[in-house]
Design an enzyme around this catalytic site. Structure first.
Site, PDB file in Angstrom:
ATOM      1  N   ASN A  13       0.837  -1.209   0.000  1.00  0.00           N
ATOM      2  CA  ASN A  13       0.000   0.000   0.000  1.00  0.00           C
ATOM      3  C   ASN A  13       0.871   1.258   0.000  1.00  0.00           C
ATOM      4  OD1 ASN A  13      -2.391   1.368  -0.136  1.00  0.00           O
ATOM      5  ND2 ASN A  13      -3.062   0.902   1.942  1.00  0.00           N
ATOM      6  N   HIS A  68     -10.017   4.233   7.655  1.00  0.00           N
ATOM      7  CA  HIS A  68     -10.503   2.899   7.278  1.00  0.00           C
ATOM      8  C   HIS A  68     -11.927   2.651   7.751  1.00  0.00           C
ATOM      9  CE1 HIS A  68      -6.299   1.831   6.283  1.00  0.00           C
ATOM     10  NE2 HIS A  68      -6.850   0.916   5.536  1.00  0.00           N
TER      11      HIS A  68
END
Length: 506
Positions: free
Chosen positions: A315, A351
């Site tokens: 990521n 998130h």
């Protein structure tokens, strides 16, 4: 029942997941057509094409929820028109985009993995915040005459983007669904005929290699999930498994889950490569570097011998965005630890609401703290310095490092897919919280380890030498990684065309 639902049922997946993959794959013909017919046309026409194709595919994948992205873009556009370049605009953009995303998470939440409008919205959230900050940086440099960092100079904007530019930048199909992040300034340059004239060769070959590797990882995920499903630690079969089998099984389980993320990131990267957006110059040997939009370093990821390697390789774009727009902006606090904690908290909030996300980042913080302290002891050990002369030192430390990472990786990542407290606690209880015993017990076994390794505290001069050595080693690693990238395409192509070779390796 539509054809996508029937196909998904036959493949044993979900319609939403299949549509996501097909929507991302549709980016290849869309961008190949662009390069063939539109890359030498007026930038306004190019932006209209990117906006319309992205909106169409977005609507097909996630339905009417695509309008949420339009609302956020319009709000940010009006904010820039009214107060662009001010610190207030940055604060408002940050609060609005994060709040909008969190409200979306609240209304669409479930205990299963969600593919809804909030998935591209979380990418858009960072993009719009970053855009507002880039306009602010441009204003600081233009009007306030303030000195910017190298990264800020590269991304700053001295004028507000138009609404069509913002729609194009946001809905560009290479980065809409799952990223990667790229600045408006880079995207503006890309959407010009002059940019495409500078490309040294066709990027299609490298782009389709990334696609093939992504497909291989996807096959590995689909096949592996038949044996180790994502919710395996919450299943009865897991509870009935012996403790040693759980520990070994979790090593496969976590790689199978992560393969899902790697596969879709590679597909998205391939779209960006095919478009030409990912070009960042040439290597020292003159060959083109198409890695500007990569979100994963495969070589580093698969050979990681410490968690720092995993964080560096996994990521990449989100971590880079957080570093540039959050961590480095906290310099005024003059405390790296606090800056790191704030950045991790931000990423957890971004998130969603589930406690599993927060526990995952808590685990990351604990692990990185441990590795920093362990490395200090290891690098200043008299015994280790003697071991380094043994011809098998590097091989053995690499093997043990790899086993260490892949053993504890599942324990640290486990809260992320399980999400809720009762599921996480149940799984950790069955494992006797082994990772917490290991890491939180570090203060107890650090002293005997120092004694065994004959740890010698470095003097300030030696410490400076050590840091210089680390910088030299880091530079060597970076140079080697860039050299490796030239050969990685060939190696990755082999991995991509031989799916069986990666079914059990992410």
């Amino acid at each position: 029942m539509g054809w996508t639902a029937l196909l998904a049922d036959k493949l044993g997946g979900t319609e939403a997941g299949l549509k996501l993959i097909l929507g991302q794959l549709a980016g290849y013909p869309v961008l190949l057509l662009y390069r063939k017919l539109l890359s030498d046309k007026d930038p306004k026409l190019q932006h209209v094409y990117f906006a319309l194709t992205g909106l169409f595919l977005g609507h097909w994948v996630i339905g009417p929820g695509v309008t949420h992205g339009i609302y956020a873009i319009l709000f940010t556009y009006l904010l820039l028109v009214i107060a662009g370049g001010t610190f207030l605009s940055v604060v408002i953009s940050f609060i609005f985009n994060i709040a909008y995303l969190l409200i979306g998470y609240w209304h669409t939440a479930s205990e299963e993995y969600d593919i809804s409008w909030t998935m591209p919205q979380c990418v858009l959230c960072l993009r719009l915040i970053g855009l507002t900050v880039d306009v602010y940086d441009g204003n600081q440099a233009k009007l306030e005459k303030k000195t910017l960092s190298k990264e800020q100079e590269k991304n700053c904007l001295v004028d507000n983007p138009s609404i069509i530019e913002m729609l194009s930048h946001s809905f560009f199909i290479g980065g809409y669904f799952v990223g990667p992040q790229f600045s408006m300034r880079k995207f503006r340059d890309f959407a010009t005929p002059e940019y495409h004239k500078t490309l040294p060769s066709s990027p299609s070959r490298f782009g389709f290699r990334r696609l093939l590797i992504g497909v291989a990882y996807l096959i590995g995920h689909v096949v592996g999930s038949q044996f180790y499903p994502e919710d395996w630690p919450d299943m009865d079969s897991y509870a009935q498994t012996s403790y040693p089998a759980k520990l070994i099984g979790l090593m496969f389980w976590v790689k199978i889950i992560l393969a899902k993320y790697v596969s879709i990131w590679l597909m998205a990267e391939g779209v960006c490569v095919v478009s030409g957006l990912s070009y960042v110059g040439n290597y020292s040997d003159g060959s083109p570097d198409w890695t500007g939009c990569r979100n994963v370093k495969l070589r580093r990821l698969e050979t990681a011998t410490q968690f720092g390697h995993y964080i560096e390789a996994f990521n990449i774009n989100t971590n880079g965005w957080a570093a540039n727009y959050v961590y480095k902006r906290l310099k005024f606090m003059n405390n790296k630890l606090v800056s790191q904690v704030v950045t991790l908290v931000f990423l957890a909030i971004w998130h969603g609401w589930y406690i599993g996300y927060y526990l995952t980042f808590v685990n990351e913080f604990i692990v990185m703290k441990f590795e920093a302290e362990f490395s200090k002891i290891w690098n200043n050990s008299k015994k280790v310095q003697k071991w380094k002369h043994h011809p098998s030192f590097h091989t053995l430390t690499s093997i043990f490092g790899w086993l260490y990472v892949h053993f504890f990786l599942a324990h640290c990542f486990l809260p992320f897919p399980l999400k809720t407290a009762h599921r996480i606690f149940k799984a950790y209880t069955s494992l006797f919280f082994v990772h917490l015993i290991f890491y939180l017990g570090w203060p107890l076994w650090a002293a005997p380890l120092k004694k065994y390794l004959q740890y010698a505290r470095a003097s300030s001069h030696e410490g400076g030498d050590e840091k210089s050595a680390k910088r030299r080693n880091s530079s060597k690693d970076d140079n080697q990684n860039r050299k490796d990238d030239i050969s990685t395409a060939k190696e990755d192509d082999i991995k991509g065309t031989d799916a069986k070779s990666v079914l059990k390796a992410d």
